[in-house]
Motif scaffolding. Structure first.
Motif, PDB file in Angstrom:
ATOM      1  N   LYS A 172      27.725  78.771  85.351  1.00  0.00           N
ATOM      2  CA  LYS A 172      26.729  77.974  86.082  1.00  0.00           C
ATOM      3  C   LYS A 172      25.839  77.193  85.096  1.00  0.00           C
ATOM      4  O   LYS A 172      25.654  75.987  85.224  1.00  0.00           O
ATOM      5  N   THR A 173      25.327  77.914  84.067  1.00  0.00           N
ATOM      6  CA  THR A 173      24.454  77.243  83.081  1.00  0.00           C
ATOM      7  C   THR A 173      25.226  76.152  82.352  1.00  0.00           C
ATOM      8  O   THR A 173      24.720  75.045  82.151  1.00  0.00           O
ATOM      9  N   GLY A 174      26.459  76.459  81.953  1.00  0.00           N
ATOM     10  CA  GLY A 174      27.267  75.484  81.214  1.00  0.00           C
ATOM     11  C   GLY A 174      27.539  74.238  82.053  1.00  0.00           C
ATOM     12  O   GLY A 174      27.472  73.109  81.537  1.00  0.00           O
ATOM     13  N   ILE A 220      40.201  74.218  90.600  1.00  0.00           N
ATOM     14  CA  ILE A 220      40.443  75.659  90.508  1.00  0.00           C
ATOM     15  C   ILE A 220      39.228  76.441  91.007  1.00  0.00           C
ATOM     16  O   ILE A 220      39.339  77.586  91.423  1.00  0.00           O
ATOM     17  N   SER A 221      38.052  75.778  90.977  1.00  0.00           N
ATOM     18  CA  SER A 221      36.826  76.467  91.405  1.00  0.00           C
ATOM     19  C   SER A 221      36.532  76.127  92.864  1.00  0.00           C
ATOM     20  O   SER A 221      36.069  75.037  93.196  1.00  0.00           O
ATOM     21  N   GLY A 222      36.839  77.071  93.767  1.00  0.00           N
ATOM     22  CA  GLY A 222      36.746  76.849  95.210  1.00  0.00           C
ATOM     23  C   GLY A 222      35.365  76.433  95.690  1.00  0.00           C
ATOM     24  O   GLY A 222      35.244  75.520  96.495  1.00  0.00           O
ATOM     25  N   ASP A 223      34.306  77.076  95.167  1.00  0.00           N
ATOM     26  CA  ASP A 223      32.955  76.793  95.671  1.00  0.00           C
ATOM     27  C   ASP A 223      32.560  75.353  95.408  1.00  0.00           C
ATOM     28  O   ASP A 223      32.113  74.633  96.291  1.00  0.00           O
ATOM     29  N   PHE A 224      32.749  74.944  94.161  1.00  0.00           N
ATOM     30  CA  PHE A 224      32.371  73.586  93.764  1.00  0.00           C
ATOM     31  C   PHE A 224      33.222  72.563  94.522  1.00  0.00           C
ATOM     32  O   PHE A 224      32.726  71.536  94.983  1.00  0.00           O
ATOM     33  N   LEU A 229      28.130  81.690  73.600  1.00  0.00           N
ATOM     34  CA  LEU A 229      27.805  82.990  72.985  1.00  0.00           C
ATOM     35  C   LEU A 229      26.918  83.809  73.925  1.00  0.00           C
ATOM     36  O   LEU A 229      27.102  85.019  74.078  1.00  0.00           O
ATOM     37  N   HIS A 230      25.953  83.133  74.573  1.00  0.00           N
ATOM     38  CA  HIS A 230      25.120  83.848  75.564  1.00  0.00           C
ATOM     39  C   HIS A 230      26.004  84.403  76.679  1.00  0.00           C
ATOM     40  O   HIS A 230      25.802  85.511  77.157  1.00  0.00           O
ATOM     41  N   ARG A 231      26.994  83.606  77.082  1.00  0.00           N
ATOM     42  CA  ARG A 231      27.884  84.044  78.166  1.00  0.00           C
ATOM     43  C   ARG A 231      28.666  85.298  77.746  1.00  0.00           C
ATOM     44  O   ARG A 231      28.847  86.222  78.536  1.00  0.00           O
ATOM     45  N   ILE A 232      29.135  85.304  76.492  1.00  0.00           N
ATOM     46  CA  ILE A 232      29.880  86.473  75.990  1.00  0.00           C
ATOM     47  C   ILE A 232      28.965  87.706  76.005  1.00  0.00           C
ATOM     48  O   ILE A 232      29.355  88.780  76.449  1.00  0.00           O
TER      49      ILE A 232
END
Ligand code: AVI
Length: 320
Positions: A43-45, A113-117, A222-225
């Motif tokens: 979401k942030t990305g 591939i992303s159903g919501d979006f 990196l934050h996501r990881i």
């Protein structure tokens, strides 16, 4: 971004196994550490990428949108009436309407591939174009796709804007173009955006902006990881790098360790020396002949192309 750092990690069972596999493999290969760019887009990305598209240094979105505004009527003339527009990736709010307005298609099929979006942007476009049948398809467009029966008989106009093809290495781009040809069928058209090779200083600025938005986009990985895989990466010990790789005609994004670091990800321990990097993205740029050759290798014959006065970006119409 304090919030990102402070958010509690997701329980391990909620982490995407494909993300976990790519990250562990990416850090383990000490000769060439790399993580695929598709993992930028949580979401942030995705929000940071939207911000990137508005930056003064990031010209591709602006130039391509202007090209579409200017030349969609010529695309419509070549395409003729009654086509189904098939967009690979969910329709962006600014680019797709230019094409739909000019082509006035019988149907519009966004594939993502992303159903919501996908559902969100399909609903928005359906409201703006009440005369067009909107048929979203949730699928990975890297592979041939069965299109909805309702558009089966219609001639197709594929649409692949944004120079997203540039994020793939040559072999994958050719595979994708072939898959698109198979999905759309013989007699179809493809309108594709490709970023041009240009002065490396302009290119590097586009991927290393003064406001630091692209740096945040890159470091968010990196934050996501840390968040999703319970990693202990000291994000402040890394910096964003964007470099022009002339041999491959691409801008590369890397994350560089600014000191020796050791961290854990799901029980595995990794060390990086100061100056070592993890490669996070390729953005290939295409000269006029390279672009045409790539399309032909993928089974498409270039028919027309439009560029801006400074030859920054190209919109190419090709036929199958
Ligand atoms: C999505 N893609 C086409 C962008 C590009 O230009 O390669 C992603 C991006 N990465 C940093 N800035 C933009």
């Amino acid at each position: 971004m304090l919030l990102e750092q402070d958010a509690p990690p997701l329980p391990a069972e909620e982490a995407d196994p494909a993300f976990r596999a790519d990250v562990l493999k990416g850090f383990a290969d000490t000769r060439r550490r790399a993580i695929p760019a598709r993992w930028f887009y949580d979401k942030t990305g995705s929000e940071l990428f939207e911000e990137i598209t508005q930056l003064p240094e990031y010209y591709p979105t602006r130039v391509e949108t202007a090209l579409l505004a200017r030349h969609s009527s010529e695309v419509a003339e070549i395409a003729g009436p009654g086509r189904a527009v098939v967009e690979f990736g969910s329709g962006s709010s600014i680019k797709t309407p230019h094409l739909l307005r000019a082509v006035n298609p019988a149907a519009y099929v966004p594939i993502d591939i992303s159903g919501d979006f996908l559902r969100e942007s399909a609903a928005a476009l359906a409201a703006d174009f009440p005369g067009v049948k909107v048929e979203p398809v949730e699928a990975d467009f890297m592979h041939p796709i069965d299109l909805p029966m309702s558009v089966g008989e219609l001639p197709k106009l594929g649409f692949f804007p944004g120079s997203t093809i540039g994020n793939m290495i040559a072999r994958t781009s050719v595979d994708l173009l072939r898959a698109m040809r198979e999905s759309l069928g013989v007699g179809s058209l493809l309108l594709i955006g490709m970023d041009r090779v240009k002065d490396p200083a302009i290119l590097v600025r586009a991927y290393d902006d003064a406001a630091g938005v692209t740096a945040r986009f890159n470091l968010n990985l990196l934050h996501r990881i840390n968040r999703e895989l319970g990693g202990t990466i000291p994000v402040e010990a890394f910096r964003h790098r964007a470099i022009w790789n002339d041999l491959y005609a691409r801008v590369e994004m890397h994350l560089e360790a600014t000191c020796d670091v050791t961290f854990g990800i799901e029980g595995a321990s990794f060390s990086m020396r100061r100056g070592e990097t993890i490669h996070t993205e390729n953005s290939h740029k295409y000269g006029q002949r390279d672009a045409r050759l790539l399309l032909r290798a993928g089974g498409w014959t270039p028919l027309r192309e439009w560029t801006d006065a400074d030859n920054m970006f190209a919109l190419i119409l090709a036929g199958a």
